[in-house]
Write a protein that holds these residues in place. Structure first.
Motif, PDB file in Angstrom:
ATOM      1  N   CYS A 652     -54.587  22.791 -57.352  1.00  0.00           N
ATOM      2  CA  CYS A 652     -54.329  22.109 -58.623  1.00  0.00           C
ATOM      3  C   CYS A 652     -52.835  22.174 -58.974  1.00  0.00           C
ATOM      4  O   CYS A 652     -52.313  21.284 -59.645  1.00  0.00           O
ATOM      5  CB  CYS A 652     -55.175  22.773 -59.699  1.00  0.00           C
ATOM      6  N   LEU A 653     -52.179  23.209 -58.505  1.00  0.00           N
ATOM      7  CA  LEU A 653     -50.725  23.307 -58.733  1.00  0.00           C
ATOM      8  C   LEU A 653     -49.977  22.504 -57.674  1.00  0.00           C
ATOM      9  O   LEU A 653     -49.101  21.706 -57.986  1.00  0.00           O
ATOM     10  CB  LEU A 653     -50.305  24.785 -58.695  1.00  0.00           C
ATOM     11  N   ALA A 654     -50.329  22.719 -56.424  1.00  0.00           N
ATOM     12  CA  ALA A 654     -49.736  21.954 -55.319  1.00  0.00           C
ATOM     13  C   ALA A 654     -50.695  22.043 -54.138  1.00  0.00           C
ATOM     14  O   ALA A 654     -50.925  23.140 -53.616  1.00  0.00           O
ATOM     15  CB  ALA A 654     -48.379  22.528 -54.938  1.00  0.00           C
ATOM     16  N   PRO A 655     -51.272  20.937 -53.722  1.00  0.00           N
ATOM     17  CA  PRO A 655     -52.222  20.982 -52.608  1.00  0.00           C
ATOM     18  C   PRO A 655     -51.583  21.577 -51.355  1.00  0.00           C
ATOM     19  O   PRO A 655     -50.423  21.289 -51.038  1.00  0.00           O
ATOM     20  CB  PRO A 655     -52.571  19.503 -52.385  1.00  0.00           C
ATOM     21  N   GLY A 656     -52.333  22.416 -50.688  1.00  0.00           N
ATOM     22  CA  GLY A 656     -51.798  23.067 -49.481  1.00  0.00           C
ATOM     23  C   GLY A 656     -52.926  23.629 -48.646  1.00  0.00           C
ATOM     24  O   GLY A 656     -54.078  23.198 -48.744  1.00  0.00           O
ATOM     25  N   LEU A 657     -52.589  24.622 -47.844  1.00  0.00           N
ATOM     26  CA  LEU A 657     -53.587  25.283 -47.006  1.00  0.00           C
ATOM     27  C   LEU A 657     -54.566  26.078 -47.855  1.00  0.00           C
ATOM     28  O   LEU A 657     -54.217  26.515 -48.965  1.00  0.00           O
ATOM     29  CB  LEU A 657     -52.895  26.265 -46.056  1.00  0.00           C
ATOM     30  N   ILE A 658     -55.742  26.333 -47.305  1.00  0.00           N
ATOM     31  CA  ILE A 658     -56.684  27.238 -47.975  1.00  0.00           C
ATOM     32  C   ILE A 658     -56.007  28.596 -48.151  1.00  0.00           C
ATOM     33  O   ILE A 658     -56.146  29.252 -49.187  1.00  0.00           O
ATOM     34  CB  ILE A 658     -57.984  27.366 -47.149  1.00  0.00           C
ATOM     35  N   ALA A 659     -55.243  28.994 -47.140  1.00  0.00           N
ATOM     36  CA  ALA A 659     -54.524  30.281 -47.222  1.00  0.00           C
ATOM     37  C   ALA A 659     -53.596  30.304 -48.434  1.00  0.00           C
ATOM     38  O   ALA A 659     -53.459  31.334 -49.103  1.00  0.00           O
ATOM     39  CB  ALA A 659     -53.719  30.508 -45.942  1.00  0.00           C
ATOM     40  N   ALA A 660     -52.968  29.186 -48.728  1.00  0.00           N
ATOM     41  CA  ALA A 660     -52.042  29.137 -49.863  1.00  0.00           C
ATOM     42  C   ALA A 660     -52.811  29.232 -51.176  1.00  0.00           C
ATOM     43  O   ALA A 660     -52.338  29.845 -52.147  1.00  0.00           O
ATOM     44  CB  ALA A 660     -51.217  27.856 -49.815  1.00  0.00           C
ATOM     45  N   ALA A 661     -53.999  28.641 -51.219  1.00  0.00           N
ATOM     46  CA  ALA A 661     -54.810  28.711 -52.441  1.00  0.00           C
ATOM     47  C   ALA A 661     -55.272  30.145 -52.694  1.00  0.00           C
ATOM     48  O   ALA A 661     -55.219  30.641 -53.827  1.00  0.00           O
ATOM     49  CB  ALA A 661     -56.001  27.771 -52.325  1.00  0.00           C
ATOM     50  N   VAL A 662     -55.701  30.822 -51.634  1.00  0.00           N
ATOM     51  CA  VAL A 662     -56.138  32.215 -51.774  1.00  0.00           C
ATOM     52  C   VAL A 662     -54.958  33.075 -52.237  1.00  0.00           C
ATOM     53  O   VAL A 662     -55.081  33.909 -53.140  1.00  0.00           O
ATOM     54  CB  VAL A 662     -56.716  32.735 -50.437  1.00  0.00           C
TER      55      VAL A 662
END
Ligand code: ADP
Ligand code: SF4
Length: 696
Positions: A652-662
């Motif tokens: 929601c802040l900046a789409p990226g890797l799942i790793a980045a979301a975690v």
């Protein structure tokens, strides 16, 4: 809780020559991307593995001489005594927790281009470097061979001085001069170091003797050998010379560490292999040596580990990735906390760190690589001193990790998910071919949350700004994710393409929700991939497997080029070829009618027109910011509602890797009471000069 007696065998001590490992958990050499440039990070990383119960903790490969210069890769270095303080910091950190420290010595032979040292690479025969650099390695003469032996001896002596308990000779991954000499592919010498099997083995034997002499009788000697290169008769095979090498050298080392070569075969992802996938290749080893054997295969289940030991395949459970995803894996088994194991999902985001020359990251373990820089511990987070409640909106990887880690800190947390299942994108993506293990990202977090009394979890709860203001929970995190764009905007097309809607357009999200049925079964389908990682190829795979006629179009020159960093590119391309997917590279989108698609060559004016009933554009994503924008518009009401902070997380802040979301969710949980949308803490940097003792 105590350990299940079924797993006792994993905690038996095992002798490795003159040293003894306290159990059978063995962190094999693996790259971390920290190497000689981030020595504090490296020392803390390895120390954490020891703390987590790995009886042996190894470094990554250590270059022994400037003719083996992998720059810009960031491996360990042992070029001279100046490297000792950094490596001593590693051994100290491992020894503090009672584990053995191992170092993997290597001369990379023709695998290097020596970009930094500008020296000429060395090889058994004249050969072009296997990097794409226009560099050739020269054939070693007898003086070079004598030098090589001397460099290995010096490196081994230094390794001992730095405090290592196990010194490795590395002949794996097609990255070592020792393997190059062994290989008929690389060695066409006519002297006593080439030709016959014994001749090709000669340098290895000599360096084993030299190393043994250099390290004396208090340090163990290990060999890491690729027993199969998966090249058939043109390479080493486990039925052929792989077996012959181990039989010939059987009792010379104190330990055999055996695996597949090259690295992409050794570290296969879950998309292409199952746990224990190396067993068919390595199971012979114990029949030809009495020395302990370690092997890998993404073992995360203690039952599989016990089986591999009981069946006489392995003495040690080797791990790189399972120890990255969960440095505490051995301790959790020992303490009977099996459900707490954070299982590796086999995605190879970790290898992408090393392959892009930065410290590694991990989808499952957001703390990896941050042990020193941020002081993050994988298991411990300080309890919040004045824990104010938090509301997390969105149950994808970012929201789940934020909620989990906040609950661990003693914060009362409410997690609201609008849909009918946990996991967000992970729940949808793990239904794609080969990605089932990705569900572990969600399962582990939901499991951890479900035993926390201070965590309330609600499905079917799409929240509006009214809801959030009405609840008045002091800290609000919005983790509502992102959606794939369908306007063609991505790397290649920076502005929307109006012509896309001339025919049927199906978004990746529609397929993620409804499966292949989102795409009509008849008529040609085109997947246009400008994202360049896994999504384009995995959707093409899904559609081809369900009988659709698929063309994969990309502006790049290969399918999924970024997946080189996860060691998957070759397998991905092969899979699409095997499935009959037509692959068109170096093409951009130029125009569309109802059933035709125009493609523009990215180098020239050439236009191709192909049949296309359905177009699936995989380009970029847009954050789902609806709730964030609504709340922002009503910011004046926030304080009266009792809300102190509102923060966006993950996609929601900046789409990226799942790793980045975690990672984003984890970072939020550690700092939530002061959180705003950017990092405010000073960025902690390595002071390399101080560590190397070279300050004026
Ligand atoms: P991330 O990778 O950042 O965690 P995901 O897309 O995986 O993002 O997950 C976002 C989740 O948020 C999805 O499961 C989605 O259903 C949920 N969501 C989106 N908007 C709302 C909302 N207003 N209220 C509750 N949940 C929401
Ligand atoms: Fe496993 Fe993926 Fe983590 Fe690597 S990044 S350790 S493959 S979960």
């Amino acid at each position: 809780m105590s350990r299940d007696p079924r797993f006792d065998i994993l905690f038996q001590p095992v002798k490795i020559g003159p040293v003894t490992a306290r159990n059978r958990f063995y962190q094999v050499p693996h790259c971390s991307g920290m190497g000689y440039r981030y020595p504090n990070a490296e020392a803390h990383l390895r120390g954490m593995k020891a703390e987590g119960g790995w009886a042996v903790v190894s470094t990554q490969e250590a270059e022994i001489h400037p003719t083996s210069d992998l720059t810009p890769a960031n491996e360990a270095r042992l070029w001279d005594d100046g490297d000792l303080p950094a490596l001593s910091a590693v051994t100290d950190s491992i020894h503090t927790h009672g584990s053995l420290a191992a170092i993997q010595l290597v001369h990379n032979g023709l695998h290097v281009a020596n970009r930094f040292s500008r020296m000429i690479p060395l090889a058994p025969s004249h050969s072009i470097s296997d990097s794409l650099d226009p560099v050739q390695a020269r054939a070693m003469d007898k003086t070079d061979i004598a030098d090589m032996r001397r460099w290995y001896r010096s490196a081994a002596r230094r390794a001992k001085k730095a405090g290592f308990d196990i010194v490795y000779l590395y002949a794996g991954h097609d990255m070592s001069v020792l393997q190059h000499f062994l290989s008929r592919r690389h060695n066409d010498r006519g002297d006593e170091y080439g030709g016959s099997f014994e001749n090709r083995l000669r340098l290895f034997r000599e360096i084993i003797d030299d190393t043994r002499e250099a390290i004396g009788d208090t340090c163990a000697l290990a060999i890491r050998l690729a027993v199969d290169e998966l090249l058939g008769p043109s390479g080493i095979t486990c039925e052929g010379e792989g077996k012959d090498i181990i039989s010939a050298l059987a009792e010379l080392p104190d330990l055999w560490d055996v695996n597949l070569s090259d690295w992409s075969n050794d570290s296969q992802t879950a998309r292409f292999s199952e746990e224990g996938y190396q067993e068919p290749y390595i199971r012979f080893v114990k029949s030809v040596t009495t020395k302990p054997v370690v092997g890998v295969g993404r073992y995360t289940s203690p039952d599989s580990m016990v089986r591999a030991v009981r069946q006489g395949i392995l003495d040690f459970i080797g791990a790189a990735r399972p120890s990255i995803a969960d440095p505490y894996l051995p301790r959790k088994i020992e303490e009977g906390r099996i459900d707490d194991i954070r299982e590796c999902i086999g995605c190879n985001i970790c290898t992408s760190g090393d392959n892009t020359n930065v410290p590694m990251r991990c989808t499952q373990n957001p703390t990896i690589g941050e042990e020193w820089r941020k002081g993050w511990h994988p298991e411990i987070i300080a309890t919040a001193t004045t824990p104010e409640p938090a509301l997390i909106i969105g149950g994808g990887p970012a929201g789940l990790e934020a909620a989990r880690a906040l609950a661990q800190r003693g914060v009362d947390v409410v997690l609201a998910e609008g849909g009918d299942e946990w996991g967000g994108r992970v729940a949808r993506e793990c239904r794609l071919p080969g990605l089932a293990t990705w569900g572990r990202v969600c399962d582990w977090r939901v499991g951890q949350l479900s035993v926390r009394a201070n965590a309330e979890l609600y499905l079917h709860s799409p929240l509006s700004a009214d809801d959030v203001l009405q609840y008045g929970i002091p800290h609000v995190a919005i983790a509502t994710g992102a959606r794939w764009r369908i306007d063609g905007v991505g790397r290649t097309h920076r502005r929307p393409l109006a012509f896309l809607t001339e025919g049927l357009l199906v978004s990746p999200d529609a397929i993620l929700s409804a499966g292949a049925e989102a795409v009509p079964a008849d008529g040609p389908v085109v997947v246009f991939d400008d994202d360049c990682f896994y999504m384009g190829s995995v959707l093409a795979e899904l559609l081809a497997k369900t009988g659709r006629s698929v063309t994969f179009v990309t502006p790049e020159s290969q399918v999924s080029p970024w997946s080189k960093n996860t060691l998957e590119q070759g397998r991905v391309q092969k899979r699409l070829i095997d499935l009959g997917v037509r692959i068109m590279t170096a093409k951009a989108l130029a125009g569309r009618t109802k059933d035709r698609l125009e493609l523009a060559c990215i180098y020239s004016d050439k236009i191709d027109t192909i049949d296309c009933a359905t177009l699936v554009p995989v380009t970029a994503r847009l954050p789902d910011e609806t709730l964030w924008l609504e709340l922002k518009a009503r910011d004046a009401e926030r304080a009266d509602a009792g809300i102190r902070t509102v923060t966006r997380l993950g996609d929601c802040l900046a789409p990226g890797l799942i790793a980045a979301a975690v990672y984003s969710g984890h970072q939020y949980a550690r700092t939530y009471q002061d959180q705003i949308d950017r990092d405010t803490a000073p960025f902690k940097r390595e002071d390399i000069a101080r560590l190397y003792g070279r300050h004026a």
